[in-house]
Design an enzyme around this catalytic site. Sequence first.
Site, short mmCIF file in Angstrom:
data_model
loop_
_atom_site.label_atom_id
_atom_site.label_comp_id
_atom_site.label_asym_id
_atom_site.label_seq_id
_atom_site.Cartn_x
_atom_site.Cartn_y
_atom_site.Cartn_z
NE ARG A 123 12.49 -4.02 5.36
CZ ARG A 123 13.73 -3.59 5.14
NH1 ARG A 123 14.31 -2.79 6.03
NH2 ARG A 123 14.40 -3.95 4.07
CE LYS A 188 9.29 -12.02 4.44
NZ LYS A 188 9.51 -10.63 4.06
NE ARG A 322 14.56 -9.23 -2.91
CZ ARG A 322 14.19 -8.63 -1.78
NH1 ARG A 322 14.92 -8.78 -0.69
NH2 ARG A 322 13.11 -7.91 -1.70
P1 ATP Z 1 13.08 -6.65 2.24
O1 ATP Z 1 14.35 -7.40 2.00
O2 ATP Z 1 13.11 -5.25 1.75
O3 ATP Z 1 12.60 -6.75 3.64
P2 ATP Z 1 10.77 -8.22 1.39
O4 ATP Z 1 10.29 -8.51 0.00
O5 ATP Z 1 11.00 -9.36 2.29
O6 ATP Z 1 12.07 -7.34 1.25
P3 ATP Z 1 9.09 -7.05 3.37
O7 ATP Z 1 8.45 -5.71 3.45
O8 ATP Z 1 10.13 -7.39 4.40
O9 ATP Z 1 9.72 -7.24 1.95
O10 ATP Z 1 7.94 -8.15 3.45
C1 ATP Z 1 6.77 -8.00 2.71
C2 ATP Z 1 6.81 -9.00 1.57
O11 ATP Z 1 6.80 -10.31 2.11
C3 ATP Z 1 5.59 -8.94 0.65
O12 ATP Z 1 5.80 -8.04 -0.39
C4 ATP Z 1 5.49 -10.39 0.15
O13 ATP Z 1 6.33 -10.63 -0.94
C5 ATP Z 1 6.05 -11.19 1.30
N1 ATP Z 1 4.98 -11.77 2.16
C6 ATP Z 1 3.77 -11.25 2.52
N2 ATP Z 1 3.11 -12.08 3.33
C7 ATP Z 1 3.91 -13.16 3.52
C8 ATP Z 1 3.79 -14.36 4.26
N3 ATP Z 1 2.72 -14.64 5.00
N4 ATP Z 1 4.83 -15.23 4.18
C9 ATP Z 1 5.93 -15.00 3.45
N5 ATP Z 1 6.10 -13.87 2.74
C10 ATP Z 1 5.11 -12.96 2.77
C1 BTN Z 2 8.27 -7.97 6.76
O1 BTN Z 2 8.78 -9.02 6.37
O2 BTN Z 2 8.25 -6.93 6.12
C2 BTN Z 2 7.69 -7.90 8.13
C3 BTN Z 2 6.34 -8.53 8.24
C4 BTN Z 2 5.78 -8.34 9.64
C5 BTN Z 2 4.40 -8.93 9.80
C6 BTN Z 2 3.94 -8.85 11.23
S1 BTN Z 2 2.48 -9.83 11.54
C7 BTN Z 2 2.32 -9.12 13.12
C8 BTN Z 2 2.63 -7.63 12.96
N1 BTN Z 2 1.46 -6.90 12.53
C9 BTN Z 2 1.61 -6.38 11.30
O3 BTN Z 2 0.74 -5.72 10.69
N2 BTN Z 2 2.83 -6.69 10.82
C10 BTN Z 2 3.60 -7.47 11.76
#
Ligand code: ATP
Ligand code: BTN
Length: 326
Positions: A123, A188, A322
Amino acid sequence: MKERFVMKEHNTKLAILSLLAQGGFHSGERLGEHLGISRAAVSKHIKGIQEWGVDIFRVQGKGYQLATPIELLDPKQLEQNLVVPFELIPIIDSTNQYLIEKQDTLPSGAVCLAEYQAAGRGRRGRQWVSPFASNLYLSMYWRLDAGMAAAMGLSLVVGVAIVESLEQQGIHDVKLKWPNDLYYKDKKLAGILVEMSGQAGGAANLVIGMGMNLMMSGEVSAIDQPWTSLAEASDQPLQRNQLAASFANAWYSALKQYEFQGMQGFVERWNQYDNFLNREVKLIMANREIKGIARGIDASGAILLETDEGITPYIGGEISLRGDDR
Ligand code: ATP
Ligand code: BTN
Protein backbone atom coordinates in the site's frame (compact mmCIF):
# COMPACT_ATOMS: atom_id res chain seq x y z
CA MET A 1 15.53 -6.25 -29.10
CA LYS A 2 16.69 -5.44 -25.55
CA GLU A 3 13.61 -7.12 -24.09
CA ARG A 4 14.24 -10.28 -26.11
CA PHE A 5 17.83 -10.37 -24.89
CA VAL A 6 16.73 -9.97 -21.26
CA MET A 7 14.15 -12.72 -21.70
CA LYS A 8 16.83 -15.06 -23.07
CA GLU A 9 19.05 -14.30 -20.07
CA HIS A 10 16.17 -15.18 -17.76
CA ASN A 11 15.49 -18.37 -19.65
CA THR A 12 19.03 -19.62 -19.03
CA LYS A 13 18.75 -18.84 -15.31
CA LEU A 14 15.35 -20.50 -15.15
CA ALA A 15 16.73 -23.58 -16.92
CA ILE A 16 19.58 -23.79 -14.39
CA LEU A 17 17.06 -23.43 -11.59
CA SER A 18 14.83 -26.20 -12.85
CA LEU A 19 17.86 -28.51 -12.99
CA LEU A 20 18.92 -27.54 -9.46
CA ALA A 21 15.32 -27.95 -8.26
CA GLN A 22 15.61 -31.66 -9.10
CA GLY A 23 17.91 -31.89 -6.07
CA GLY A 24 21.52 -32.97 -5.49
CA PHE A 25 24.75 -31.47 -6.80
CA HIS A 26 25.16 -30.25 -10.37
CA SER A 27 28.63 -29.54 -11.67
CA GLY A 28 29.27 -26.33 -13.57
CA GLU A 29 30.58 -28.42 -16.43
CA ARG A 30 27.43 -30.58 -16.74
CA LEU A 31 25.14 -27.56 -16.41
CA GLY A 32 27.16 -25.80 -19.11
CA GLU A 33 27.01 -28.80 -21.45
CA HIS A 34 23.29 -29.15 -20.92
CA LEU A 35 22.64 -25.52 -21.78
CA GLY A 36 25.31 -25.04 -24.42
CA ILE A 37 27.23 -22.39 -22.44
CA SER A 38 30.66 -22.18 -20.79
CA ARG A 39 31.37 -22.92 -17.11
CA ALA A 40 32.22 -19.25 -16.65
CA ALA A 41 28.80 -18.32 -18.04
CA VAL A 42 27.16 -20.81 -15.66
CA SER A 43 28.96 -19.21 -12.73
CA LYS A 44 27.78 -15.74 -13.85
CA HIS A 45 24.19 -16.94 -14.07
CA ILE A 46 24.42 -18.55 -10.63
CA LYS A 47 25.40 -15.14 -9.22
CA GLY A 48 22.38 -13.60 -10.93
CA ILE A 49 20.12 -16.29 -9.47
CA GLN A 50 21.54 -15.60 -6.01
CA GLU A 51 20.61 -11.94 -6.51
CA TRP A 52 16.98 -13.08 -6.96
CA GLY A 53 17.19 -14.34 -3.38
CA VAL A 54 17.92 -18.05 -3.97
CA ASP A 55 20.43 -19.64 -1.62
CA ILE A 56 22.86 -21.78 -3.70
CA PHE A 57 26.15 -23.13 -2.43
CA ARG A 58 29.09 -24.67 -4.25
CA VAL A 59 31.31 -27.51 -3.08
CA GLN A 60 34.69 -27.94 -4.78
CA GLY A 61 34.63 -31.07 -6.96
CA LYS A 62 30.86 -31.58 -6.65
CA GLY A 63 29.23 -28.44 -8.02
CA TYR A 64 26.19 -26.40 -7.11
CA GLN A 65 23.29 -27.30 -4.84
CA LEU A 66 20.23 -25.45 -3.56
CA ALA A 67 20.52 -24.75 0.17
CA THR A 68 16.80 -25.57 0.53
CA PRO A 69 14.76 -27.64 -1.93
CA ILE A 70 12.26 -25.60 -3.95
CA GLU A 71 9.10 -26.53 -5.79
CA LEU A 72 8.87 -24.32 -8.86
CA LEU A 73 5.47 -23.19 -10.10
CA ASP A 74 4.48 -25.54 -12.88
CA PRO A 75 2.06 -24.46 -15.65
CA LYS A 76 0.81 -28.05 -16.13
CA GLN A 77 -0.13 -28.52 -12.48
CA LEU A 78 -1.69 -25.05 -12.34
CA GLU A 79 -3.67 -25.76 -15.50
CA GLN A 80 -5.07 -28.94 -13.98
CA ASN A 81 -6.19 -27.27 -10.77
CA LEU A 82 -7.17 -23.70 -11.59
CA VAL A 83 -10.77 -22.82 -12.48
CA VAL A 84 -9.66 -19.47 -13.96
CA PRO A 85 -7.39 -18.48 -16.86
CA PHE A 86 -3.83 -17.71 -15.78
CA GLU A 87 -0.41 -16.58 -16.92
CA LEU A 88 2.73 -17.68 -15.14
CA ILE A 89 5.51 -15.14 -15.70
CA PRO A 90 8.41 -16.30 -13.55
CA ILE A 91 10.32 -12.99 -13.53
CA ILE A 92 8.22 -9.85 -13.48
CA ASP A 93 8.20 -6.30 -12.10
CA SER A 94 4.83 -6.68 -10.33
CA THR A 95 1.96 -9.09 -10.98
CA ASN A 96 -0.51 -6.29 -10.13
CA GLN A 97 1.15 -3.92 -12.60
CA TYR A 98 1.06 -6.59 -15.33
CA LEU A 99 -2.71 -7.10 -14.99
CA ILE A 100 -3.36 -3.35 -14.77
CA GLU A 101 -1.61 -2.92 -18.12
CA LYS A 102 -3.58 -5.78 -19.69
CA GLN A 103 -6.97 -5.04 -18.15
CA ASP A 104 -8.76 -4.32 -21.45
CA THR A 105 -8.15 -7.83 -22.69
CA LEU A 106 -9.01 -9.79 -19.54
CA PRO A 107 -12.11 -11.57 -18.22
CA SER A 108 -12.94 -11.24 -14.51
CA GLY A 109 -10.96 -13.87 -12.62
CA ALA A 110 -7.85 -13.80 -14.86
CA VAL A 111 -4.77 -14.52 -12.79
CA CYS A 112 -1.06 -13.68 -13.00
CA LEU A 113 1.52 -15.57 -10.95
CA ALA A 114 5.25 -15.00 -10.58
CA GLU A 115 8.28 -16.55 -8.91
CA TYR A 116 10.07 -13.22 -8.41
CA GLN A 117 9.02 -9.57 -8.48
CA ALA A 118 11.63 -6.90 -9.16
CA ALA A 119 9.21 -4.15 -8.07
CA GLY A 120 6.64 -5.83 -5.82
CA ARG A 121 4.61 -3.18 -4.03
CA GLY A 122 2.40 -2.75 -0.98
CA ARG A 123 0.00 0.00 0.00
CA ARG A 124 0.98 3.63 -0.55
CA GLY A 125 4.00 2.82 -2.65
CA ARG A 126 5.73 0.66 -0.03
CA GLN A 127 7.96 -2.19 -1.18
CA TRP A 128 6.87 -5.84 -1.09
CA VAL A 129 9.93 -8.04 -0.64
CA SER A 130 9.66 -10.75 -3.33
CA PRO A 131 12.55 -13.25 -3.46
CA PHE A 132 12.45 -16.08 -6.01
CA ALA A 133 10.32 -19.16 -5.27
CA SER A 134 10.26 -18.84 -1.49
CA ASN A 135 6.85 -17.15 -1.49
CA LEU A 136 3.68 -16.71 -3.54
CA TYR A 137 2.89 -13.66 -5.67
CA LEU A 138 -0.59 -13.86 -7.09
CA SER A 139 -2.90 -11.27 -8.69
CA MET A 140 -6.42 -11.44 -10.09
CA TYR A 141 -8.32 -9.03 -12.32
CA TRP A 142 -11.94 -8.31 -11.39
CA ARG A 143 -14.54 -6.08 -13.00
CA LEU A 144 -16.85 -4.94 -10.24
CA ASP A 145 -20.20 -3.80 -11.57
CA ALA A 146 -21.15 -2.33 -8.19
CA GLY A 147 -18.40 0.26 -8.80
CA MET A 148 -15.74 1.85 -6.65
CA ALA A 149 -17.76 2.09 -3.45
CA ALA A 150 -17.76 -1.71 -3.17
CA ALA A 151 -14.02 -2.02 -3.83
CA MET A 152 -13.08 -1.32 -0.21
CA GLY A 153 -14.60 -4.66 0.79
CA LEU A 154 -12.45 -6.66 -1.60
CA SER A 155 -9.36 -7.05 0.58
CA LEU A 156 -11.62 -8.27 3.41
CA VAL A 157 -13.43 -10.78 1.20
CA VAL A 158 -10.22 -12.12 -0.30
CA GLY A 159 -8.63 -12.35 3.16
CA VAL A 160 -11.53 -14.50 4.40
CA ALA A 161 -11.23 -16.73 1.32
CA ILE A 162 -7.53 -17.34 1.99
CA VAL A 163 -7.90 -18.15 5.69
CA GLU A 164 -10.82 -20.50 5.01
CA SER A 165 -8.87 -22.22 2.25
CA LEU A 166 -5.93 -22.73 4.63
CA GLU A 167 -8.26 -24.11 7.30
CA GLN A 168 -9.61 -26.62 4.76
CA GLN A 169 -6.04 -27.69 4.04
CA GLY A 170 -5.36 -28.29 7.73
CA ILE A 171 -3.37 -25.08 8.33
CA HIS A 172 -4.85 -23.38 11.37
CA ASP A 173 -4.50 -20.13 13.33
CA VAL A 174 -3.83 -17.78 10.42
CA LYS A 175 -5.63 -14.51 11.25
CA LEU A 176 -6.71 -11.29 9.60
CA LYS A 177 -5.61 -7.74 10.30
CA TRP A 178 -7.86 -4.96 9.05
CA PRO A 179 -7.87 -4.02 6.26
CA ASN A 180 -5.40 -6.00 4.17
CA ASP A 181 -2.99 -8.27 6.05
CA LEU A 182 -2.77 -11.89 7.15
CA TYR A 183 -1.06 -12.65 10.42
CA TYR A 184 0.29 -15.71 12.15
CA LYS A 185 1.25 -15.52 15.82
CA ASP A 186 1.06 -11.71 15.70
CA LYS A 187 3.47 -11.46 12.77
CA LYS A 188 2.82 -10.43 9.19
CA LEU A 189 2.46 -13.45 6.92
CA ALA A 190 0.85 -11.95 3.83
CA GLY A 191 -0.45 -8.68 2.43
CA ILE A 192 -3.26 -7.94 0.01
CA LEU A 193 -3.21 -4.96 -2.34
CA VAL A 194 -6.34 -3.85 -4.20
CA GLU A 195 -5.71 -1.36 -7.00
CA MET A 196 -8.18 0.29 -9.31
CA SER A 197 -7.04 0.17 -12.88
CA GLY A 198 -9.77 2.40 -14.33
CA GLN A 199 -13.49 2.96 -14.38
CA ALA A 200 -15.77 2.06 -17.29
CA GLY A 201 -19.29 3.50 -16.83
CA GLY A 202 -20.31 2.56 -13.32
CA ALA A 203 -18.07 -0.50 -13.15
CA ALA A 204 -14.63 -0.54 -11.54
CA ASN A 205 -11.69 -2.41 -13.01
CA LEU A 206 -9.76 -3.84 -10.12
CA VAL A 207 -6.62 -5.83 -9.58
CA ILE A 208 -6.25 -7.73 -6.34
CA GLY A 209 -2.80 -9.01 -5.45
CA MET A 210 -1.44 -11.07 -2.61
CA GLY A 211 2.09 -11.79 -1.50
CA MET A 212 2.33 -14.62 1.02
CA ASN A 213 5.58 -15.75 2.58
CA LEU A 214 5.88 -19.52 2.37
CA MET A 215 9.46 -20.25 3.40
CA MET A 216 11.29 -16.96 3.39
CA SER A 217 14.20 -17.03 5.77
CA GLY A 218 17.02 -14.92 7.15
CA GLU A 219 17.29 -11.25 7.93
CA VAL A 220 15.32 -9.03 5.58
CA SER A 221 16.38 -5.44 6.18
CA ALA A 222 13.62 -3.97 3.98
CA ILE A 223 10.92 -5.30 6.34
CA ASP A 224 10.50 -3.03 9.31
CA GLN A 225 7.99 -5.11 11.28
CA PRO A 226 7.77 -8.68 12.66
CA TRP A 227 7.07 -11.14 9.84
CA THR A 228 6.74 -14.87 9.41
CA SER A 229 6.24 -17.60 6.78
CA LEU A 230 3.48 -20.16 6.29
CA ALA A 231 5.95 -23.02 6.89
CA GLU A 232 5.81 -22.00 10.58
CA ALA A 233 2.08 -22.73 10.65
CA SER A 234 2.17 -26.08 8.85
CA ASP A 235 3.43 -29.45 10.00
CA GLN A 236 3.43 -30.72 6.39
CA PRO A 237 5.78 -29.62 3.59
CA LEU A 238 4.08 -26.82 1.62
CA GLN A 239 3.05 -27.49 -1.97
CA ARG A 240 3.33 -24.20 -3.81
CA ASN A 241 1.35 -25.20 -6.91
CA GLN A 242 -1.48 -26.60 -4.89
CA LEU A 243 -1.59 -23.59 -2.57
CA ALA A 244 -1.55 -21.10 -5.44
CA ALA A 245 -4.40 -22.88 -7.23
CA SER A 246 -6.48 -23.25 -4.07
CA PHE A 247 -6.14 -19.52 -3.26
CA ALA A 248 -7.05 -18.34 -6.75
CA ASN A 249 -10.04 -20.70 -6.88
CA ALA A 250 -11.18 -19.57 -3.43
CA TRP A 251 -10.90 -15.90 -4.46
CA TYR A 252 -12.96 -16.56 -7.56
CA SER A 253 -15.88 -18.09 -5.64
CA ALA A 254 -15.68 -15.48 -2.87
CA LEU A 255 -15.71 -12.62 -5.38
CA LYS A 256 -18.69 -14.14 -7.19
CA GLN A 257 -20.50 -14.39 -3.87
CA TYR A 258 -19.55 -10.79 -3.05
CA GLU A 259 -21.05 -9.64 -6.35
CA PHE A 260 -24.41 -11.17 -5.42
CA GLN A 261 -24.55 -10.59 -1.65
CA GLY A 262 -22.11 -7.80 -0.84
CA MET A 263 -20.36 -7.79 2.55
CA GLN A 264 -23.31 -9.46 4.24
CA GLY A 265 -22.01 -12.99 3.79
CA PHE A 266 -18.51 -12.09 5.01
CA VAL A 267 -18.78 -9.97 8.17
CA GLU A 268 -19.15 -12.82 10.63
CA ARG A 269 -16.59 -14.92 8.84
CA TRP A 270 -14.07 -12.05 8.90
CA ASN A 271 -14.67 -11.34 12.59
CA GLN A 272 -14.11 -14.99 13.42
CA TYR A 273 -10.52 -14.68 12.21
CA ASP A 274 -9.80 -11.13 13.43
CA ASN A 275 -6.30 -11.06 14.95
CA PHE A 276 -7.12 -8.02 17.08
CA LEU A 277 -10.72 -8.73 18.14
CA ASN A 278 -11.25 -7.37 21.67
CA ARG A 279 -7.63 -6.28 21.91
CA GLU A 280 -6.19 -2.83 22.54
CA VAL A 281 -5.16 -1.21 19.28
CA LYS A 282 -4.46 2.17 17.77
CA LEU A 283 -5.69 3.53 14.46
CA ILE A 284 -3.15 5.70 12.70
CA MET A 285 -4.59 8.32 10.38
CA ALA A 286 -3.04 11.16 8.38
CA ASN A 287 -3.09 13.65 11.24
CA ARG A 288 -4.07 11.73 14.38
CA GLU A 289 -3.98 8.45 16.29
CA ILE A 290 -6.85 6.96 18.27
CA LYS A 291 -6.52 4.23 20.87
CA GLY A 292 -9.32 1.85 21.76
CA ILE A 293 -10.51 -1.74 21.73
CA ALA A 294 -11.02 -3.41 18.33
CA ARG A 295 -14.56 -4.78 17.96
CA GLY A 296 -14.37 -6.34 14.49
CA ILE A 297 -15.89 -4.98 11.27
CA ASP A 298 -19.41 -3.81 10.43
CA ALA A 299 -21.56 -4.50 7.36
CA SER A 300 -19.76 -1.78 5.37
CA GLY A 301 -16.35 -3.29 6.07
CA ALA A 302 -15.43 -0.48 8.51
CA ILE A 303 -13.32 -1.33 11.56
CA LEU A 304 -15.19 -0.75 14.85
CA LEU A 305 -13.23 0.95 17.61
CA GLU A 306 -14.54 1.21 21.15
CA THR A 307 -13.40 4.22 23.19
CA ASP A 308 -14.89 6.12 26.17
CA GLU A 309 -17.23 7.73 23.65
CA GLY A 310 -18.71 4.43 22.48
CA ILE A 311 -18.19 2.33 19.35
CA THR A 312 -17.25 4.21 16.17
CA PRO A 313 -16.75 2.76 12.64
CA TYR A 314 -13.65 3.85 10.69
CA ILE A 315 -13.11 3.24 7.00
CA GLY A 316 -10.72 4.48 4.31
CA GLY A 317 -7.53 3.51 2.55
CA GLU A 318 -5.31 5.81 4.57
CA ILE A 319 -5.93 4.16 7.96
CA SER A 320 -3.40 1.74 9.52
CA LEU A 321 -4.17 -0.45 12.52
CA ARG A 322 -1.51 -1.45 15.03
CA GLY A 323 -1.49 -3.42 18.26
CA ASP A 324 -1.27 -0.88 21.10
CA ASP A 325 2.12 -2.28 22.11
CA ARG A 326 3.73 -1.20 18.81
P1 ATP B 1 -0.79 -0.96 6.92
O1 ATP B 1 -1.40 -1.35 8.22
O2 ATP B 1 -0.89 0.48 6.62
O3 ATP B 1 -1.23 -1.82 5.79
P2 ATP B 1 1.90 -2.11 6.66
O4 ATP B 1 3.16 -1.69 7.33
O5 ATP B 1 1.48 -3.52 6.77
O6 ATP B 1 0.76 -1.15 7.19
P3 ATP B 1 1.67 -2.30 3.82
O7 ATP B 1 1.75 -1.26 2.77
O8 ATP B 1 0.36 -3.00 4.02
O9 ATP B 1 2.09 -1.66 5.19
O10 ATP B 1 2.79 -3.39 3.52
C1 ATP B 1 4.07 -3.00 3.16
C2 ATP B 1 4.99 -3.27 4.34
O11 ATP B 1 5.02 -4.66 4.59
C3 ATP B 1 6.44 -2.87 4.10
O12 ATP B 1 6.66 -1.55 4.47
C4 ATP B 1 7.21 -3.86 4.99
O13 ATP B 1 7.28 -3.42 6.32
C5 ATP B 1 6.31 -5.07 5.00
N1 ATP B 1 6.76 -6.12 4.04
C6 ATP B 1 7.32 -5.99 2.80
N2 ATP B 1 7.56 -7.18 2.25
C7 ATP B 1 7.13 -8.11 3.13
C8 ATP B 1 7.10 -9.52 3.13
N3 ATP B 1 7.55 -10.26 2.11
N4 ATP B 1 6.60 -10.12 4.25
C9 ATP B 1 6.14 -9.44 5.31
N5 ATP B 1 6.13 -8.09 5.35
C10 ATP B 1 6.62 -7.44 4.28
C1 BTN C 1 0.51 -4.90 1.61
O1 BTN C 1 0.64 -5.54 2.66
O2 BTN C 1 0.63 -3.68 1.54
C2 BTN C 1 0.12 -5.60 0.36
C3 BTN C 1 1.24 -6.33 -0.30
C4 BTN C 1 0.78 -6.94 -1.61
C5 BTN C 1 1.88 -7.67 -2.33
C6 BTN C 1 1.36 -8.38 -3.55
S1 BTN C 1 2.54 -9.53 -4.24
C7 BTN C 1 1.53 -9.75 -5.64
C8 BTN C 1 1.00 -8.36 -6.01
N1 BTN C 1 1.94 -7.65 -6.82
C9 BTN C 1 2.42 -6.55 -6.20
O3 BTN C 1 3.27 -5.77 -6.68
N2 BTN C 1 1.86 -6.44 -4.98
C10 BTN C 1 0.93 -7.52 -4.72
